[in-house]
Design an enzyme around this catalytic site. Structure first.
Site, PDB file in Angstrom:
ATOM      1  N   GLN A   1      -8.276 -43.226  -0.534  1.00  0.00           N
ATOM      2  CA  GLN A   1      -8.404 -44.166  -1.641  1.00  0.00           C
ATOM      3  C   GLN A   1      -8.371 -43.427  -2.974  1.00  0.00           C
ATOM      4  OE1 GLN A   1      -8.270 -47.284  -1.146  1.00  0.00           O
ATOM      5  NE2 GLN A   1      -8.871 -47.586   0.976  1.00  0.00           N
TER       6      GLN A   1
ATOM      7  N   ARG B   1      -0.970 -48.894  -6.755  1.00  0.00           N
ATOM      8  CA  ARG B   1      -0.131 -49.927  -7.367  1.00  0.00           C
ATOM      9  C   ARG B   1      -0.338 -49.923  -8.879  1.00  0.00           C
ATOM     10  NH1 ARG B   1      -0.564 -55.582  -7.844  1.00  0.00           N
ATOM     11  NH2 ARG B   1      -2.758 -55.407  -7.276  1.00  0.00           N
TER      12      ARG B   1
ATOM     13  N   ARG C   1     -42.442 -54.208   7.688  1.00  0.00           N
ATOM     14  CA  ARG C   1     -41.484 -53.557   6.798  1.00  0.00           C
ATOM     15  C   ARG C   1     -41.652 -52.028   6.872  1.00  0.00           C
ATOM     16  NH1 ARG C   1     -38.798 -55.555   2.234  1.00  0.00           N
ATOM     17  NH2 ARG C   1     -38.134 -53.954   0.754  1.00  0.00           N
TER      18      ARG C   1
END
Length: 481
Positions: free
Chosen positions: A202, A111, A260
């Site tokens: 894209q 666009r 973790r």
């Protein structure tokens, strides 16, 4: 001797004779029995041999029958295998036939309105319009029956056509800020009903390579999926967002803080990178771009660059120069000498920087052909000097040099994708569009700049040839379509 004695002697002789006779009879009987036993034994032996022979014949017959049975079974197996292969070939042929009849289109939505950067989709990124990077990958993948750009802006239309795309003029209804990609693609399909599979690429993904496009499409055409979208693996720990003014505490969304993991011990998560979305027309008609039988296609992190938000423009240029797809390897460079150098042919023959650029290309097996105009008498008088200094063939061309260049390409069995062209003005516009890689100096007129695939940072007479040569060589080892 008395009669009685004789009588006794006779009786004794008779008894002896009788005994002998009896013994002979017994011996004869014994011999008879022995012979009978021998005969019986011989008979038994023969019978056993006959039985053994019969048994052997029976076994041989069984083996023969078994061998015959195995042979028949093998023949049946071979026939079955042959039939199976034939069926597979038939299925594959049918699949290929169906695949050939399915129209696959690449579609880039571009666009004109952009809240961040005006006309961002055609802003030069590392010398190439942003949309040009994605179009180059789509065209060079050679898997699309058509390549389209859907736009509402005239300038984007010109750039798209220069890069080999067809243009769909989108309506105002699907050109608003609130319009979704799905709505725009649905409108495209209304006007192009021949399309069966759409690949929405894209414009903001300049590091897309043809290889990724080809492999992703196979998941639809060969594996039977309805939609395929690109993802990248991220190793980022996510936490819940909370209002700082509230008493709510944040918490981990994809890890246990008490345990973790190290990065190398955690596989990470798959996230959409926005590079492309393959979808069948039937699925799009239901209002979905991802659905049905759906699968992702994982891309490498270095090729997952999104200009929309990942990085700013200078950083993006460095990433693209390193990881972007530059196009197919250039084998021949046509250089319009008079147009590309402010001082004309004298500048090229005397400028060390320009001649060094040509020699660099030649060392990398890129042939350079210098083009001069038949109407330029000064250029013709210096052609021999130029050829001697650069080692290039110098060729005269007319006002419309296309036929001259086609003749050269035919002799070398080259296609336009193998060729680079450097021009400057309106007369070069068509060649700038046709060449696989084309460039103009930084001070070229607007019309030529829009037709070119690369805009040099330097101007005529200031090293534009050097600039373009560097661009060709920087990407040459990376070109892996």
């Amino acid at each position: 001797m008395s009669a009685k004695r004789r009588h006794d002697d006779n009786e004794a002789d008779g008894a002896v004779s009788s005994n002998k006779k009896q013994k002979r009879q017994e011996a004869a009987t014994s011999n008879m029995k022995q012979k009978k036993r021998q005969v019986a034994a011989t008979s038994n032996m023969k019978q056993k041999k006959r039985q053994a022979a019969a048994s052997s014949d029976m076994k041989q017959k069984k083996r023969h029958v078994a061998a015959t049975s195995n042979m028949k079974q093998k023949k049946r197996q071979v026939a079955a295998t042959s039939n199976m292969k034939q069926k597979k070939r038939h299925v594959a042929a049918t699949s290929n036939m169906k695949q050939k009849t399915r129209h696959v289109a690449a579609l880039i939505l571009a666009r004109g309105g952009s809240k961040g950067i005006p006309l961002k989709n055609i802003k030069p990124l590392a010398g190439v319009p942003l949309i040009g990077w994605a179009l180059r990958a789509a065209v060079d993948s050679e898997v699309f029956d058509s390549v389209w750009v859907s736009t509402d802006h005239a300038e984007i239309k010109k750039v798209a056509e220069a890069w080999g795309a067809q243009v769909h003029q989108r309506s105002p209804e699907v050109s608003r800020d609130s319009t979704s990609s799905l709505e725009t693609i649905q409108e495209f399909l209304e006007y192009h009903n021949e399309v069966d599979i759409v690949c929405n690429i894209q414009a903001t993904s300049p590091c897309l390579h043809p290889f990724d496009v080809r492999e992703a499409l196979k998941k639809i055409t060969e594996d039977g999926y309805d939609s395929v979208f690109s993802v990248v693996r991220r190793h980022q720990f996510r936490w819940k967002e909370v209002d700082e003014l509230s008493d709510e505490k944040t918490k981990a969304l994809n890890l246990d803080p008490a345990n973790r993991p190290r990065r190398q011990d955690w596989p990470g998560e798959l996230c959409e990178n926005g590079s492309f979305y393959f979808t069948t027309k039937d699925l799009i008609k239901t209002g979905q771009l991802q659905g049905g039988k759906s699968i992702y296609y994982e891309m490498l992190p270095e090729f997952s660059v999104d200009i929309d938000g990942d990085i700013d423009w200078p950083v993006a240029e460095q990433r693209v120069l390193r990881y972007g797809y530059p196009g197919k390897v250039v084998r021949l460079l046509f250089c319009n000498v008079s147009a590309c150098l402010a001082e004309g042919i004298n500048a090229l023959s005397s400028n060390t920087r320009n001649t060094s650029a040509i020699h660099m290309l030649q060392e990398k097996q890129v042939e350079v052909m210098l083009l001069t105009s038949r109407n330029n008498t000064v250029a013709q008088s210096l052609a021999d000097k130029l050829k001697k200094r650069t080692g290039c063939e110098v060729r005269e061309v007319g006002k419309k040099p296309l036929n001259d260049l086609l003749e050269v390409m035919k002799k070398r069995s080259l296609d336009w994708k193998d060729v680079a062209f450097m021009g400057f003005d309106q007369a070069d516009e068509k060649l700038l569009k046709l060449a696989g890689l084309s460039a103009v100096p930084g001070d070229a007129p607007e019309l030529a700049s829009k037709a070119a695939k690369y805009i040099c940072h330097l101007s005529r007479g200031s090293g534009a040839v050097w600039d373009f040569a560097e661009h060709i060589l920087l990407h040459k080892p990376m070109a892996k379509p």
